[in-house]
Scaffold this motif. Structure first.
Motif, PDB file in Angstrom:
ATOM      1  N   ALA A 238       0.832  -1.214   0.000  1.00 42.17           N
ATOM      2  CA  ALA A 238       0.000   0.000   0.000  1.00 42.17           C
ATOM      3  C   ALA A 238       0.860   1.255   0.000  1.00 42.17           C
ATOM      4  CB  ALA A 238      -0.938  -0.007   1.206  1.00 42.17           C
ATOM      5  N   ALA A 239       1.965   1.235   0.749  1.00 42.23           N
ATOM      6  CA  ALA A 239       2.861   2.394   0.787  1.00 42.23           C
ATOM      7  C   ALA A 239       3.581   2.581  -0.548  1.00 42.23           C
ATOM      8  CB  ALA A 239       3.874   2.238   1.917  1.00 42.23           C
ATOM      9  N   GLU A 240       3.978   1.477  -1.179  1.00 34.78           N
ATOM     10  CA  GLU A 240       4.638   1.577  -2.480  1.00 34.78           C
ATOM     11  C   GLU A 240       3.678   2.131  -3.533  1.00 34.78           C
ATOM     12  OE1 GLU A 240       7.785   1.074  -2.895  1.00 34.78           O
ATOM     13  OE2 GLU A 240       8.335   0.026  -1.040  1.00 34.78           O
ATOM     14  N   GLU A 241       2.395   1.785  -3.416  1.00 35.41           N
ATOM     15  CA  GLU A 241       1.392   2.284  -4.369  1.00 35.41           C
ATOM     16  C   GLU A 241       1.025   3.733  -4.111  1.00 35.41           C
ATOM     17  OE1 GLU A 241      -1.807  -0.462  -3.897  1.00 35.41           O
ATOM     18  OE2 GLU A 241      -0.930  -1.973  -5.250  1.00 35.41           O
ATOM     19  N   HIS A 242       1.181   4.180  -2.855  1.00 36.56           N
ATOM     20  CA  HIS A 242       0.851   5.559  -2.467  1.00 36.56           C
ATOM     21  C   HIS A 242       2.038   6.162  -1.713  1.00 36.56           C
ATOM     22  CE1 HIS A 242      -3.296   4.544  -3.512  1.00 36.56           C
ATOM     23  NE2 HIS A 242      -3.195   3.485  -2.751  1.00 36.56           N
ATOM     24  N   PRO A 243       3.172   6.403  -2.406  1.00 32.58           N
ATOM     25  CA  PRO A 243       4.398   6.838  -1.727  1.00 32.58           C
ATOM     26  C   PRO A 243       4.272   8.166  -0.994  1.00 32.58           C
ATOM     27  CG  PRO A 243       4.611   7.031  -4.116  1.00 32.58           C
ATOM     28  CD  PRO A 243       3.364   6.253  -3.863  1.00 32.58           C
ATOM     29  N   ALA A 244       3.317   9.008  -1.387  1.00 36.42           N
ATOM     30  CA  ALA A 244       3.152  10.291  -0.702  1.00 36.42           C
ATOM     31  C   ALA A 244       2.735  10.112   0.744  1.00 36.42           C
ATOM     32  CB  ALA A 244       2.130  11.152  -1.435  1.00 36.42           C
ATOM     33  N   THR A 245       2.181   8.939   1.079  1.00 36.74           N
ATOM     34  CA  THR A 245       1.742   8.693   2.458  1.00 36.74           C
ATOM     35  C   THR A 245       2.872   8.185   3.352  1.00 36.74           C
ATOM     36  OG1 THR A 245       1.066   6.397   2.009  1.00 36.74           O
ATOM     37  CG2 THR A 245      -0.578   8.124   1.644  1.00 36.74           C
ATOM     38  N   ALA A 246       4.031   7.902   2.774  1.00 33.92           N
ATOM     39  CA  ALA A 246       5.121   7.291   3.546  1.00 33.92           C
ATOM     40  C   ALA A 246       5.552   8.156   4.718  1.00 33.92           C
ATOM     41  CB  ALA A 246       6.309   7.010   2.630  1.00 33.92           C
ATOM     42  N   GLN A 247       5.497   9.488   4.545  1.00 31.75           N
ATOM     43  CA  GLN A 247       5.972  10.380   5.605  1.00 31.75           C
ATOM     44  C   GLN A 247       5.087  10.355   6.854  1.00 31.75           C
ATOM     45  OE1 GLN A 247       4.212  13.519   6.231  1.00 31.75           O
ATOM     46  NE2 GLN A 247       2.637  12.996   4.760  1.00 31.75           N
ATOM     47  N   MET A 248       3.906   9.727   6.765  1.00 32.99           N
ATOM     48  CA  MET A 248       3.029   9.638   7.932  1.00 32.99           C
ATOM     49  C   MET A 248       3.492   8.557   8.902  1.00 32.99           C
ATOM     50  SD  MET A 248      -0.675   9.981   6.047  1.00 32.99           S
ATOM     51  CE  MET A 248      -1.540   9.870   7.619  1.00 32.99           C
ATOM     52  N   MET A 249       4.261   7.584   8.415  1.00 28.67           N
ATOM     53  CA  MET A 249       4.638   6.422   9.209  1.00 28.67           C
ATOM     54  C   MET A 249       5.722   6.748  10.230  1.00 28.67           C
ATOM     55  SD  MET A 249       2.844   3.849   8.001  1.00 28.67           S
ATOM     56  CE  MET A 249       1.834   3.499   6.559  1.00 28.67           C
ATOM     57  N   ILE A 250       5.820   5.934  11.258  1.00 31.30           N
ATOM     58  CA  ILE A 250       6.866   6.142  12.258  1.00 31.30           C
ATOM     59  C   ILE A 250       8.238   5.815  11.666  1.00 31.30           C
ATOM     60  CG2 ILE A 250       6.744   3.812  13.262  1.00 31.30           C
ATOM     61  CD1 ILE A 250       7.234   5.174  16.010  1.00 31.30           C
ATOM     62  N   MET A 251       8.252   4.938  10.649  1.00 29.63           N
ATOM     63  CA  MET A 251       9.489   4.595   9.942  1.00 29.63           C
ATOM     64  C   MET A 251       9.197   4.590   8.451  1.00 29.63           C
ATOM     65  SD  MET A 251      12.702   3.750  10.659  1.00 29.63           S
ATOM     66  CE  MET A 251      12.583   3.144  12.354  1.00 29.63           C
ATOM     67  N   ASN A 252      10.120   5.093   7.651  1.00 29.01           N
ATOM     68  CA  ASN A 252       9.920   5.120   6.205  1.00 29.01           C
ATOM     69  C   ASN A 252       9.629   3.709   5.686  1.00 29.01           C
ATOM     70  OD1 ASN A 252       9.912   5.579   3.471  1.00 29.01           O
ATOM     71  ND2 ASN A 252      11.992   6.389   3.363  1.00 29.01           N
ATOM     72  N   PRO A 253       8.437   3.476   5.103  1.00 27.22           N
ATOM     73  CA  PRO A 253       8.080   2.124   4.656  1.00 27.22           C
ATOM     74  C   PRO A 253       8.554   1.786   3.256  1.00 27.22           C
ATOM     75  CG  PRO A 253       6.220   3.570   4.323  1.00 27.22           C
ATOM     76  CD  PRO A 253       7.320   4.422   4.934  1.00 27.22           C
ATOM     77  N   LEU A 254       9.152   2.752   2.543  1.00 28.65           N
ATOM     78  CA  LEU A 254       9.509   2.545   1.150  1.00 28.65           C
ATOM     79  C   LEU A 254      10.888   1.926   1.026  1.00 28.65           C
ATOM     80  CD1 LEU A 254       8.291   5.952  -0.314  1.00 28.65           C
ATOM     81  CD2 LEU A 254       7.031   3.792  -0.182  1.00 28.65           C
ATOM     82  N   HIS A 255      11.057   1.120  -0.007  1.00 27.38           N
ATOM     83  CA  HIS A 255      12.358   0.520  -0.281  1.00 27.38           C
ATOM     84  C   HIS A 255      13.126   1.413  -1.243  1.00 27.38           C
ATOM     85  CE1 HIS A 255      10.579  -2.929   1.623  1.00 27.38           C
ATOM     86  NE2 HIS A 255      11.724  -3.557   1.581  1.00 27.38           N
ATOM     87  N   GLY A 256      14.371   1.598  -0.961  1.00 29.98           N
ATOM     88  CA  GLY A 256      15.210   2.456  -1.804  1.00 29.98           C
ATOM     89  C   GLY A 256      16.411   2.889  -1.003  1.00 29.98           C
ATOM     90  N   GLY A 257      17.435   3.307  -1.709  1.00 24.58           N
ATOM     91  CA  GLY A 257      18.647   3.753  -1.029  1.00 24.58           C
ATOM     92  C   GLY A 257      19.353   4.803  -1.858  1.00 24.58           C
ATOM     93  N   GLY A 258      20.573   5.135  -1.474  1.00 28.18           N
ATOM     94  CA  GLY A 258      21.355   6.105  -2.236  1.00 28.18           C
ATOM     95  C   GLY A 258      20.691   7.455  -2.270  1.00 28.18           C
ATOM     96  N   ILE A 259      20.432   7.950  -3.501  1.00 26.80           N
ATOM     97  CA  ILE A 259      19.852   9.281  -3.674  1.00 26.80           C
ATOM     98  C   ILE A 259      18.481   9.368  -3.025  1.00 26.80           C
ATOM     99  CG2 ILE A 259      18.992  10.907  -5.403  1.00 26.80           C
ATOM    100  CD1 ILE A 259      21.217  10.021  -7.236  1.00 26.80           C
TER     101      ILE A 259
END
Length: 284
Positions: A238-259
């Motif tokens: 759900a977070a990957e489909e709606h990345p704008a909501t990731a900042q609401m979580m206590i921990m970043n739920p999105l996968h990614g690194g680097g930049i």
């Protein structure tokens, strides 16, 4: 409280301005006017209904003292310690350990946790996490995070529309296709930067406030360490489909690194934990 209302006003104004800029590209002056009207309507909608929208995105189910007695009682006890009305309580059937708070004010707040976080953490650590979420409620910044999540998603959709369908200048002539590509790239980036500027400081304050509410800074520090370790290996669809909501979580739920980490709306877990350990040392 006044500071958070000012932040909310600035956020809304900045995002409406982005709508106007994209609208100007799509249809010149008339397009800008239409986009500003649309942005204003979206702000109104986001203020009243974005919490319900976000909870629906995550298929959150409301629980009570009968369906989740221990978790519900924990939230109720912490809300009383924080001097807050009892929020609505939700569970999300996701393996990734995470949690968030939403709503336009403390009287209309909701807190949500994934089943993954309840399975991973001890009762003491869960208490630390929910105290963090209630600190967001008490600081009245849940409105900011919910509105920014909804509006950033809308801006991304509008920017994609601009890229695929092109734009018009004030004379009705087709705009430069390169400009459309820049709009599609830069508009969502600008929305993300607005979110990031507000979100990182807000997380530190919620950590501090959560430690105060629970009376146990180390509980939240231990929880963050565990969540950071396990969340990286468990995707949240759900977070990957709606990345704008990731900042609401206590921990970043999105996968990614680097930049991608440079534009994270969450501060580094190590720094959050270090600040909580320092707070704990002061409690002794």
């Amino acid at each position: 409280m006044l500071g958070n209302w000012l932040k909310t006003t600035v956020l809304m104004a900045a995002i409406v301005a982005l709508f106007g800029a994209i609208g100007s590209y799509l249809g010149g002056t008339n397009g800008m006017i239409m986009a500003l009207i649309f942005g204003g309507a979206m702000n109104f909608f986001a203020y009243w209904f974005s919490d319900k929208m976000v909870l629906r995105m995550y298929n959150a189910r409301e629980v009570d003292a009968t369906s989740a007695p221990q978790f519900y009682a924990m939230v109720r006890e912490l809300a009383q310690r924080a001097g807050l009305p009892m929020p609505r309580v939700y569970l999300i059937d996701e393996a990734q350990p995470n949690a968030f708070a939403t709503g336009r004010n403390p009287e209309n707040a909701a807190v949500a946790a994934t089943t993954g976080i309840l399975n991973l953490l001890s009762a003491r650590e869960i208490r630390g996490v929910m105290a963090h979420e209630l600190a967001h409620v008490r600081h009245r910044d849940i409105l900011i995070s919910t509105i920014s999540a909804t509006m950033a998603g809308a801006i991304s959709a509008l920017a994609n529309f601009a890229m695929f369908f092109g734009g018009r200048d004030s004379e009705g002539r087709p705009a430069n296709p390169l400009a459309g590509l820049l709009v599609a790239l830069l508009a969502p980036l600008a929305a993300s930067l607005i979110q990031m500027a507000i979100s990182r400081a807000r997380e530190f304050e919620a950590d501090r406030g959560g430690a105060e509410i629970s009376g146990d800074p180390n509980a939240l520090a231990d929880a963050l360490t565990k969540i950071d370790h396990y969340a990286r290996g468990i995707p949240m669809i759900a977070a990957e489909e709606h990345p704008a909501t990731a900042q609401m979580m206590i921990m970043n739920p999105l996968h990614g690194g680097g930049i991608a980490n440079l534009f994270s709306t969450h501060p580094a877990t190590e720094e959050r934990v270090a600040r909580l350990r320092a707070l704990a040392a002061g409690y002794r």
